[in-house]
Design an enzyme around this catalytic site. Structure first.
Site, PDB file in Angstrom:
ATOM      1  N   HIS A  68      -1.574   0.140  -9.741  1.00 47.89           N
ATOM      2  CA  HIS A  68      -2.250  -0.768  -8.809  1.00 47.89           C
ATOM      3  C   HIS A  68      -2.860  -1.979  -9.551  1.00 47.89           C
ATOM      4  O   HIS A  68      -4.072  -2.213  -9.484  1.00 47.89           O
ATOM      5  CB  HIS A  68      -3.328  -0.032  -8.010  1.00 47.89           C
ATOM      6  CG  HIS A  68      -3.655  -0.722  -6.714  1.00 47.89           C
ATOM      7  ND1 HIS A  68      -3.996  -0.060  -5.578  1.00 47.89           N
ATOM      8  CD2 HIS A  68      -3.669  -2.039  -6.384  1.00 47.89           C
ATOM      9  CE1 HIS A  68      -4.227  -0.930  -4.598  1.00 47.89           C
ATOM     10  NE2 HIS A  68      -4.036  -2.143  -5.070  1.00 47.89           N
ATOM     11  N   GLU A  95      -4.242   7.581  -5.117  1.00 48.81           N
ATOM     12  CA  GLU A  95      -4.407   6.950  -6.436  1.00 48.81           C
ATOM     13  C   GLU A  95      -5.687   7.505  -7.046  1.00 48.81           C
ATOM     14  O   GLU A  95      -6.742   7.413  -6.425  1.00 48.81           O
ATOM     15  CB  GLU A  95      -4.493   5.432  -6.279  1.00 48.81           C
ATOM     16  CG  GLU A  95      -3.219   4.835  -5.640  1.00 48.81           C
ATOM     17  CD  GLU A  95      -3.312   3.340  -5.373  1.00 48.81           C
ATOM     18  OE1 GLU A  95      -4.289   2.697  -5.791  1.00 48.81           O
ATOM     19  OE2 GLU A  95      -2.388   2.820  -4.740  1.00 48.81           O
ATOM     20  N   ARG A 151       0.857  -1.178   0.000  1.00 48.86           N
ATOM     21  CA  ARG A 151       0.000   0.000   0.000  1.00 48.86           C
ATOM     22  C   ARG A 151       0.888   1.222   0.000  1.00 48.86           C
ATOM     23  O   ARG A 151       1.920   1.242   0.694  1.00 48.86           O
ATOM     24  CB  ARG A 151      -0.913   0.029   1.254  1.00 48.86           C
ATOM     25  CG  ARG A 151      -2.118  -0.879   1.185  1.00 48.86           C
ATOM     26  CD  ARG A 151      -3.143  -0.416   0.151  1.00 48.86           C
ATOM     27  NE  ARG A 151      -4.301  -1.277   0.073  1.00 48.86           N
ATOM     28  CZ  ARG A 151      -4.441  -2.290  -0.791  1.00 48.86           C
ATOM     29  NH1 ARG A 151      -3.480  -2.570  -1.641  1.00 48.86           N
ATOM     30  NH2 ARG A 151      -5.551  -3.009  -0.807  1.00 48.86           N
TER      31      ARG A 151
HETATM   32  P1  NAD Z   1      -1.263 -11.385   4.709  1.00 53.83           P
HETATM   33  O1  NAD Z   1      -2.221 -10.971   5.743  1.00 53.83           O
HETATM   34  O2  NAD Z   1      -1.201 -12.829   4.311  1.00 53.83           O
HETATM   35  O3  NAD Z   1       0.221 -10.964   5.155  1.00 53.83           O
HETATM   36  C1  NAD Z   1       0.543  -9.744   5.759  1.00 53.83           C
HETATM   37  C2  NAD Z   1       1.679 -10.033   6.729  1.00 53.83           C
HETATM   38  O4  NAD Z   1       2.193  -8.808   7.225  1.00 53.83           O
HETATM   39  C3  NAD Z   1       1.235 -10.867   7.935  1.00 53.83           C
HETATM   40  O5  NAD Z   1       2.030 -12.019   8.020  1.00 53.83           O
HETATM   41  C4  NAD Z   1       1.473  -9.930   9.118  1.00 53.83           C
HETATM   42  O6  NAD Z   1       1.921 -10.638  10.262  1.00 53.83           O
HETATM   43  C5  NAD Z   1       2.575  -9.039   8.577  1.00 53.83           C
HETATM   44  N1  NAD Z   1       2.677  -7.767   9.279  1.00 53.83           N
HETATM   45  C6  NAD Z   1       1.674  -6.969   9.718  1.00 53.83           C
HETATM   46  N2  NAD Z   1       2.190  -5.868  10.304  1.00 53.83           N
HETATM   47  C7  NAD Z   1       3.535  -5.975  10.221  1.00 53.83           C
HETATM   48  C8  NAD Z   1       4.617  -5.155  10.643  1.00 53.83           C
HETATM   49  N3  NAD Z   1       4.402  -3.985  11.285  1.00 53.83           N
HETATM   50  N4  NAD Z   1       5.862  -5.579  10.380  1.00 53.83           N
HETATM   51  C9  NAD Z   1       6.100  -6.744   9.745  1.00 53.83           C
HETATM   52  N5  NAD Z   1       5.111  -7.582   9.336  1.00 53.83           N
HETATM   53  C10 NAD Z   1       3.853  -7.181   9.579  1.00 53.83           C
HETATM   54  O7  NAD Z   1      -1.545 -10.473   3.437  1.00 53.83           O
HETATM   55  P2  NAD Z   1      -1.070 -10.726   1.935  1.00 53.83           P
HETATM   56  O8  NAD Z   1      -2.113 -11.488   1.202  1.00 53.83           O
HETATM   57  O9  NAD Z   1       0.323 -11.208   1.928  1.00 53.83           O
HETATM   58  O10 NAD Z   1      -1.125  -9.207   1.383  1.00 53.83           O
HETATM   59  C11 NAD Z   1      -0.246  -8.224   1.891  1.00 53.83           C
HETATM   60  C12 NAD Z   1      -0.717  -6.844   1.460  1.00 53.83           C
HETATM   61  O11 NAD Z   1      -0.566  -6.724   0.050  1.00 53.83           O
HETATM   62  C13 NAD Z   1      -2.220  -6.582   1.684  1.00 53.83           C
HETATM   63  O12 NAD Z   1      -2.509  -6.134   2.979  1.00 53.83           O
HETATM   64  C14 NAD Z   1      -2.558  -5.539   0.634  1.00 53.83           C
HETATM   65  O13 NAD Z   1      -2.466  -4.248   1.196  1.00 53.83           O
HETATM   66  C15 NAD Z   1      -1.466  -5.743  -0.419  1.00 53.83           C
HETATM   67  N6  NAD Z   1      -2.057  -6.190  -1.705  1.00 53.83           N
HETATM   68  C16 NAD Z   1      -1.808  -5.454  -2.812  1.00 53.83           C
HETATM   69  C17 NAD Z   1      -2.323  -5.858  -4.036  1.00 53.83           C
HETATM   70  C18 NAD Z   1      -2.037  -5.071  -5.288  1.00 53.83           C
HETATM   71  O14 NAD Z   1      -2.834  -5.100  -6.221  1.00 53.83           O
HETATM   72  N7  NAD Z   1      -0.904  -4.383  -5.371  1.00 53.83           N
HETATM   73  C19 NAD Z   1      -3.116  -7.004  -4.117  1.00 53.83           C
HETATM   74  C20 NAD Z   1      -3.326  -7.762  -2.961  1.00 53.83           C
HETATM   75  C21 NAD Z   1      -2.779  -7.329  -1.760  1.00 53.83           C
END
Ligand code: NAD
Length: 324
Positions: free
Chosen positions: A282, A263, A234
């Site tokens: 995105h 965005e 994000r």
């Molecule tokens: P997920 O929930 O499986 O993984 C997120 C991880 O981040 C978790 O393991 C959590 O423990 C860790 N985390 C949270 N806070 C933290 C911190 N302060 N320091 C270190 N680790 C921390 O989620 P995911 O499916 O892997 O997705 C991750 C992110 O990717 C989503 O939250 C979303 O914002 C983003 N995303 C972007 C797109 C895109 O189109 N670019 C698409 C899907 C997801």
């Protein structure tokens, strides 16, 4: 009265077809802004939204609303607290776009390392001397810092390690040692260590209060000189102005970004003036494969909730016992 689902932003037609096959009336919103949604959501029992989210005003405008389907995993634009207060279930689609986002993270790292946008411009301009004044790099055998090690972070680490024999250095306090070892990685106990030692830093944390501007000016100043930053998580996770400064100063060799503080951005946004960035709008979760998978997952869960069946991915599980 029959069920009606307002689709805030278009989803893959197979998802719409699945909703309709379950007897649900599907209406696509005429525009995704919340003023329009608040008008068009009034009789809906379900809503499916993407990055436009669903705010308090829209949720409050729909007294029959029973389920909000979040097409994706980034929940920050949905007012989950308000939905939960009213007994409205919120479902999401974890995993549906994992492979696509992880692939984009790798693609952005490669595009920066290989200077693809500049190389393409040079080719079109007939500049085959580009190689003599460019600084193209390999990813092979380098350290990749992985910040956040959930579904996407883990998959990205796997691809970086398997494809380029990179060494994952993982900052994720809650990740298990086994999971990190499974991708050939090592744990970093502080974010600082990742920044100081990584040639590529890739971000995979959700946007929350504690991750907003996780990388600010002080953190970017700690990055290994010449590092590449990749953000497919994000925009708010990085202080964008500090990033622009780090890119201008040459502290970072470049950045590959799919997400931004706002965005979309105005045409005079400072990122557009930089040569060492690769920008995508995105699109991480937007492959054809992921779009279909996500639409079907969200549709199935909306159907489940409306039919009184517990869905696979309730964002706040406790709401089930006191749902509307
Ligand atoms: P997920 O929930 O499986 O993984 C997120 C991880 O981040 C978790 O393991 C959590 O423990 C860790 N985390 C949270 N806070 C933290 C911190 N302060 N320091 C270190 N680790 C921390 O989620 P995911 O499916 O892997 O997705 C991750 C992110 O990717 C989503 O939250 C979303 O914002 C983003 N995303 C972007 C797109 C895109 O189109 N670019 C698409 C899907 C997801």
């Amino acid at each position: 009265m029959s069920d009606r689902c307002l689709v805030v932003q278009p989803i893959h037609p197979d998802g719409v077809a699945r909703l309709q096959a379950a007897g649900i009336d599907v209406a696509l919103a005429s525009a995704p802004d919340m003023a329009t949604i608040a008008r068009e959501i009034v009789g809906a029992t379900a809503a499916i939204t993407r990055n436009a989210g669903l705010d308090r005003r829209a949720i409050d405008a729909a007294p029959r609303l029973r389920v909000i389907g979040n097409h994706g995993v980034g929940l920050d634009p949905v007012d989950v607290a308000r939905a939960t207060e009213l007994g409205v279930c919120v479902v999401s689609t974890p995993g549906a776009s994992t492979q696509s986002v992880a692939e984009l993270a790798v693609a952005l790292a490669l595009a920066v390392a290989k200077q693809l946008p500049s190389a393409q411009r040079a080719t079109r301009a007939g500049d085959f001397g580009f190689k003599y004044h460019s600084a193209i790099r390999e990813l092979h055998d380098k350290v990749v810092g992985v910040v956040g090690f959930g579904r996407i972070g883990r998959r990205a680490a796997e691809i970086f390690a398997a494809g380029f024999q990179m060494h994952p250095l993982v900052y994720a306090p809650s990740a298990s040692g086994e999971a990190i070892a499974a991708v050939g990685g090592r744990r970093a106990h502080a974010l600082r260590d990742v920044l100081e030692r990584s040639d590529v830093v890739t971000l995979h944390v959700p946007l929350r209060d504690e991750t907003r501007h996780l990388l600010g000016a002080a953190e970017l100043a700690r990055c290994k000189p010449g590092a590449i930053l990749v953000n497919t998580a994000r925009g708010g996770v990085v202080d964008e102005q500090a990033l622009v400064d780090a890119l201008r100063s040459g502290r970072l060799a470049g950045a590959g970004l799919d997400v931004y503080a706002t965005e979309s951005m105005p045409s005079d946004h400072p990122l557009f003036a930089l040569d060492n960035v690769v920008l995508t709008p995105h699109v991480g979760g937007s492959s054809l494969e992921a779009a279909r998978r996500t639409a079907l997952q969200v549709a199935d869960q909306v159907i489940d909730v409306l039919a009184g069946r517990r869905p696979a991915h309730l964002v706040v599980p406790e709401v089930w016992g006191r749902r509307r």
